[in-house]
Design an enzyme around this catalytic site. Sequence first.
Site, short mmCIF file in Angstrom:
data_model
loop_
_atom_site.label_atom_id
_atom_site.label_comp_id
_atom_site.label_asym_id
_atom_site.label_seq_id
_atom_site.Cartn_x
_atom_site.Cartn_y
_atom_site.Cartn_z
N ASN A 110 -4.02 -3.09 -2.87
CA ASN A 110 -3.79 -4.46 -2.17
C ASN A 110 -2.27 -5.08 -2.45
O ASN A 110 -1.33 -4.59 -2.23
CB ASN A 110 -5.00 -5.51 -2.26
CG ASN A 110 -5.06 -6.55 -1.29
OD1 ASN A 110 -4.32 -6.13 -0.29
ND2 ASN A 110 -5.74 -7.56 -1.47
N THR A 129 0.91 -1.14 0.17
CA THR A 129 -0.07 -0.03 0.07
C THR A 129 0.92 1.12 0.07
O THR A 129 2.18 1.03 0.03
CB THR A 129 -0.97 -0.13 1.39
OG1 THR A 129 -1.79 -1.30 1.08
CG2 THR A 129 -1.88 1.18 1.52
N SER A 157 -10.44 -2.41 6.01
CA SER A 157 -9.21 -2.11 5.78
C SER A 157 -8.60 -2.04 7.23
O SER A 157 -9.10 -1.66 7.98
CB SER A 157 -9.38 -0.98 4.85
OG SER A 157 -7.99 -0.30 4.92
N SER A 158 -7.25 -2.06 7.07
CA SER A 158 -6.40 -1.41 8.20
C SER A 158 -5.59 -0.28 8.10
O SER A 158 -4.95 0.36 8.72
CB SER A 158 -5.33 -2.55 8.69
OG SER A 158 -5.73 -3.66 8.76
N THR A 217 -4.15 1.91 -1.78
CA THR A 217 -3.91 0.78 -2.01
C THR A 217 -4.41 0.12 -3.32
O THR A 217 -5.36 0.52 -3.84
CB THR A 217 -4.18 -0.09 -1.08
OG1 THR A 217 -3.73 -1.44 -1.12
CG2 THR A 217 -5.59 -0.27 -0.62
N GLY A 276 1.43 -1.50 5.22
CA GLY A 276 1.95 -2.73 5.90
C GLY A 276 0.93 -3.59 6.23
O GLY A 276 0.87 -4.32 7.25
N1 GLY Z 1 -5.46 -3.72 1.49
C1 GLY Z 1 -4.96 -3.36 2.99
C2 GLY Z 1 -5.89 -2.63 3.44
O1 GLY Z 1 -6.77 -2.19 3.02
O2 GLY Z 1 -5.76 -2.62 4.86
#
Ligand code: GLY
Length: 558
Positions: A388, A368, A439-440, A386, A459
């Site tokens: 992904n 990302t 998402s993170s 991102t 990350g």
């Molecule tokens: N694809 C990583 C996130 O959205 O956390």
Amino acid sequence: MLSRFRFILLALVIALAGPALAEGPGKAAISSAHELATEAGFEVIEKGGNAFDAAVAVSAALAVVEPASSGIGGGGFWLLHRASDGFSTMVDGREEAPGAATRDMYLDENGEVNRDLAINGPLAAGIPGAAAAWVHISDTYGKLPLAEVLAPAIRLAREGFPVDVKYQQLLNWRAHIMLQWPYTAAIFMPGDELPEIGDVIVQTDLAATLARLAESGHDGFYAGETARLLVEGSRKAGGIWTLDDFANYQATERKPITIEHGDYTLLTAAPPSSGGIAIAQVLNLIEPFGWKAMGRVDRVHLLAEAMRRAYRDRALYLGDPDFVDIPTGMLLSDDYAAGLRSTIRMDRALPSSHLAADPSRLRESDNTTHFSLIDADGNMVSATLTVNLPYGAAFAAPGTGVLLNNEMDDFSAKAAEPNAYGLIGFEANAIEPGKRMLSSMSPTIVMGPERVAILGTPGGSRIITMVILGILDFLEGNGPESWVSLPRFHHQYLPDEISAERAALTDDEIAALEARGHVVSVRDRPWGNMHAVMWERLTNTLSAAHDPRLESGGAEVR
Ligand code: GLY
């Protein structure tokens, strides 16, 4: 007499209020993962644009020069703070599941997840949100016309950019997939070879796609030729996108998660990111323990215990707020924090299996990008974007130059099974048509009386804990060079371990944590790519830093 009284009163007010704080820094600062993207941001600021114009310019330029990490075929969260009235918002340009998506679409006849379908090629792609977010930010908050803001990215796509180490390394990982799609390989690995460092990648079709967006705004991507080419190209290669999916997509504004922490106000990502709630929970949990005065082992232990509990709740409760009722009030309440805190012992780790949960699957990757910026007036943007996995689905729709994301893999594809990162999820993040995957990504702004931090990082599951470590370092008085280079450690409930970069813990510290019941897993590969800016209002000083783990970043004050 009256005017003398007024003068004394004014002097008293100034004395009590302390030294005057600058309204805006008078200069701009940008830190992004690529120096050409940082330059694109400054270019539009120098043309009279504000931070929000710059954010669109940086995002679009990153889409061109850092295709492994984000792009117009992907999505992201843009956290905006406007200086003139203190308004803050999060623009949610997260991808969403196409209308034909089904809960079990990645399961084979044995009920197992088909990993290939879930991450490679067009079936792995959600409806992209980045273009909608750029147009929305530009129209609603920018000063310059969209075409002027997108001009640097269009130029970079048309004229090309030089391959760097990161481009090459990440492509090496995804090349075998990309080679299945001749149109895609011809753009990113001409002659079907990994390009050399310094080779120039020209993206003529992407330049035309960006130009249609610049000319027609939202409809320049979500209708007309671009949408037609994306849908046709995706369907011919096994995808399920429809023109209706594109017609229905809109970027959304979300109220940021706001955390009051002593003298500081933290603004951070709202669902469908899990980041803000998890950050708030960890800060709530650790505060009464007096973490600032703790030694290293106590502090790592306490943080690991807090992270464990926050990630458990992430798995249980979080998903797209338009589809699931998230008990945000409960999760962020003092009573709930007190209850969880009562389960933390300083001398002993609590095994994750002792915290009730019903595991199901939730996936996400660690590739990302993040940028932080501030303009001369004090407008700020913290944005994490991102596609992904590196190069997303490794498939570009013919005629568009648009690399598709593989964000569908951030949904829970199957219940009761940990993903490649060991994250678990529940019903809240199951696949549904039109739903945005959890998402993170945790773009964050921390505003204190005298110092302001803008930070975030890529990350995957570790984004949240990296941002927490950065925030704590800022709260202890350190600057962005320190936040971005801090050795990192992480706990995410399952797997039940503290993972750590090699420099994060000494052998003695590891032994002490193990004695409390922790499993410590040291990783040789560094993680994250934090980009951060700090504004010290007292001295009116700006500083910008990029993560030393990757050399391609551009961090500058001008
Ligand atoms: N694809 C990583 C996130 O959205 O956390």
